[in-house]
Every structure is written in C-alpha cells, then in structure tokens.
Design an enzyme around this catalytic site. Structure first.
Site, PDB file in Angstrom:
ATOM      1  N   TYR A 191       1.013  -1.415   0.097  1.00 45.23           N
ATOM      2  CA  TYR A 191       0.098   0.228  -0.301  1.00 45.23           C
ATOM      3  C   TYR A 191       0.446   1.539  -0.697  1.00 45.23           C
ATOM      4  O   TYR A 191       0.340   2.261  -0.788  1.00 45.23           O
ATOM      5  CB  TYR A 191      -0.783   0.048   1.308  1.00 45.23           C
ATOM      6  CG  TYR A 191      -1.868  -1.358   1.444  1.00 45.23           C
ATOM      7  CD1 TYR A 191      -2.390  -1.130   0.080  1.00 45.23           C
ATOM      8  CD2 TYR A 191      -1.735  -1.829   2.361  1.00 45.23           C
ATOM      9  CE1 TYR A 191      -3.506  -2.714   0.110  1.00 45.23           C
ATOM     10  CE2 TYR A 191      -2.209  -2.729   2.367  1.00 45.23           C
ATOM     11  CZ  TYR A 191      -3.651  -3.732   1.178  1.00 45.23           C
ATOM     12  OH  TYR A 191      -4.154  -4.609   0.848  1.00 45.23           O
TER      13      TYR A 191
ATOM     14  N   ASP B 222      -3.848 -14.487  -1.031  1.00 45.19           N
ATOM     15  CA  ASP B 222      -2.366 -14.691  -0.193  1.00 45.19           C
ATOM     16  C   ASP B 222      -3.715 -14.361   1.176  1.00 45.19           C
ATOM     17  O   ASP B 222      -3.877 -15.679   1.762  1.00 45.19           O
ATOM     18  CB  ASP B 222      -1.921 -13.707   0.111  1.00 45.19           C
ATOM     19  CG  ASP B 222      -0.606 -13.081  -0.232  1.00 45.19           C
ATOM     20  OD1 ASP B 222      -0.291 -14.336  -1.590  1.00 45.19           O
ATOM     21  OD2 ASP B 222       0.766 -12.045  -0.368  1.00 45.19           O
TER      22      ASP B 222
END
Length: 374
Positions: free
Chosen positions: A123, A233
């Site tokens: 991010y 994930d």
C-alpha cells in the site's frame, strides 16, 4: 504450560494441543500433528512476491483522469486496507503467540504475519506511485470517523485477548501449576472468529470496488494486479482460520470444544455486527456517488453473498435469505486469476512461482546437460 521460550524436555508434539501444551522447544517439522498447516505454510512461501515487481506508477495517469467519485472511492478503500493489514501484521503473535505450542501452526502464523507486512508495504508502494503527497493520505485516515470506528471495533477483540493473555502469563510465572482460564479461551476464540471475518469478508468489498474500475473501464490495472496478489494470500489465511476453528470445535483434546459450543450460537451475530459496520463504510466510500461498474447496493449485495459463504465454511447458520448467487460473477476472474489466460505482453505477469524446480532430475542428468553446453 511452561511459558519459557524453550522447554529442554523432549515433547511429543503429535500428542500436544495447538494452544496451552507443555511448552515450546525445538522448531521441528519432521513429525506433524496437523500436516495441513505445514502444507499451507509451504504454499504461502511458494507464492512469495515483492510489491516493487509491479510498476504502479502507470496508474498515476489513470487516477488523474478519473472523476472525483472514483478518486474518493479508490482513496478510501486503500486507507482502510492499510489499517486491516497493519492489525494483522502484528496482532496475532503479540496477542496469542506466547501460548501456541504446535510447531507447524506457530510457523504458519509467523509466515502469515510476514505476508501481511508485505501487504502493508504494498500500500505504501501504491500511494507513493499514485499520489503527489502520500503522507497526506496516510495522515488523513486518522481523521476519518467511520474508519476510526471500525478500527476500534476490530482492535477491541485483540485488546481483550491481549489483556487476558497478560494476566495468564503473569500468573503462570508466579504460580507453578496455574492453568489457563475459560475467559482467556473464550476471548481467544472470539478473536479467531474476528480474524476469520477480517480475512474472509472485510477485505473483499474494497478489493471488488477497485477491481470494478478495471473491469468496467480498464482503469488502475497495476493496483488491480497488486490487490489480486494480496487477495490470493488472504484466501490462504482464510483457509487457516477455517481449518483452525473446525479443529477447536470438533476435537475435544484441544480443550476448546465446550467453550466453542457456548459461543457458537453467537457467531452469526458477530458476523452481522461486522456487516453492519461494513455497510456504513460502503455508504461512506460512495458518498460522492456511484460509478460505472459498482454501486453501494451492489457492493452490499456482494458482501452478503460472501458473508453467507464464510459462515457455511465454518458450519454456522447463514444470516441473509435469498442471497445464494454471486451478484458480480466477474469478480471471480480477479480472485482466481491463475485460470485466466492473459498474454504476457498485454498485462504484467502476476501468476508465477519462483524457483519451481523439478526435483526428479538426477545429478547425473544435470552433469550430462552441463557437459553438452560446454
């Protein structure tokens, strides 16, 4: 339980519970009680990736041409995803890591948190690439009341379990025969359910919102690819929570079956409370309006579908009637993208596994190959 970092006595971990066993010692994976955890750990490690492998800077152009309603939704989604992975990136081992006594599960959680840190760094990579001043985006998140409320709600489960854990560890050090309390086990179970909700529900409205920008208008492709890797994930992390909850519910030797039966009727309401928070958040990110490909009503309907699906996976009652089909089936192409054929020259390749070697090749064959190219 021996709460020291290393119990020098030989322990047969195939006969020990996941939590509150005789203690920890050698990290050994030659004999496994729950092979699923070890296999899942290997799969996580086999999917290792780095954020900078995807050049997100190309999305900066798309961001500048998007209307304000899309910019607002994109920014708000990233601000919340940052919080969710920050909590998961440090919360588990700090909260209940001290009394995990199954080596393969402890190793799995260590790998799990490592990947959550990769997500957090992703991010930052996105914000640095897309925004002129990423620090403003980070700092603004602390002023967003709806986000602060959701953060407080999630963290309260961690805080309660952490507080009970501190009491347990303190008394274990003072009193030799002190055993874990039912209140600690209950707060741990509630936290594990919250983690299941976080991994399986809370991430996905954000993922779908940004993916819809790419699906409907071809925008933010590189951010989309990063989120596809993250969602891959998170689905493995979700599997870990689902399997763990099933073990604690069904295997009496783990010492949680009675407490699980006590809180089991409350699990659908725990999901409902989380969904109410999610609906308020969806209204917030769409406060400047919908856009082609996604509306708040559609996002909520998708989340209801996901919620029912997650509840079924842990053998709990669903809470939304008449929501069986996925209202945005195209999203599965982003979640299960390994089955989608995409030419490498058209899109950055994200479905790869590094160092995927054929271990069946003999040393003799390798030598013959080496001699042939001299």
């Amino acid at each position: 339980m021996d709460t020291s970092f290393y119990n020098p006595n030989l322990i047969d971990f195939t006969k020990e519970p996941i939590f509150f066993g005789k203690g920890k010692n050698t990290q050994r994976y030659d004999v496994l009680k729950y092979k699923f955890f070890d296999d899942l750990n290997d799969k996580m490690l086999g999917q290792y990736w780095r954020p900078d492998e995807i050049d997100v800077a190309r999305d900066k152009r798309d961001f500048h041409i998007m209307p304000d309603n899309m910019k607002n939704a994109y920014t708000r989604v990233l601000q919340r995803l940052i919080f969710l992975d920050s909590a998961q990136g440090r919360g588990m081992l700090q909260t209940f890591g001290n009394y995990i006594t199954n080596p393969e599960f402890e190793s799995l959680v260590t790998t799990w948190e490592f990947f959550e840190n990769i997500h957090s760094r992703s991010y930052t990579h996105i914000l640095r690439s897309v925004y002129e001043n990423p620090t403003e985006i980070f700092d603004e998140s602390f002023t967003l009341e709806p986000l602060v409320k959701i953060a407080s709600s999630i963290i309260s489960k961690y805080d309660l379990c952490f507080s009970d854990s501190i009491v347990y560890l303190d008394k274990s050090l003072k009193y030799k025969n002190f055993t874990e309390s039912d209140s600690l086990k209950e707060s741990l179970l509630r936290l594990l359910v919250e983690i299941n909700i976080l991994e399986g529900v809370r991430f996905f409205s954000g993922f779908a919102t940004i993916w819809s920008m790419h699906y409907s208008q071809g925008l933010m492709e590189r951010t989309t690819n990063v989120l596809r890797l993250i969602s891959r994930d998170e689905l493995l992390h979700l599997q870990a929570t689902q399997y763990l909850l099933r073990i604690l519910r069904t295997k009496s030797e783990e010492g949680f079956a009675e407490i699980y039966a006590k809180i089991e009727p409350q699990i659908p309401e725990m999901f409902r409370d989380a969904m109410d928070e999610e609906f308020l958040w969806i209204d917030f990110i769409f406060e400047k309006g919908s856009f082609l490909g996604m509306t708040p009503d559609l996002a909520k309907l998708y989340l209801k579908h996901i919620c029912n699906k997650r509840l079924k996976a842990i053998s709990a009652n669903t809470i939304y009637d008449g929501v069986s089909k996925n209202p945005i089936p195209w999203v599965d192409n982003y979640i299960h993208y390994d089955g989608v054929e995409v030419l490498p020259q058209e899109q950055e390749l994200t479905n790869y596994v590094m160092d995927n070697l054929d271990k069946s090749i003999s040393d003799k064959k390798i030598k013959e190959l080496a001699d042939s190219i001299k």
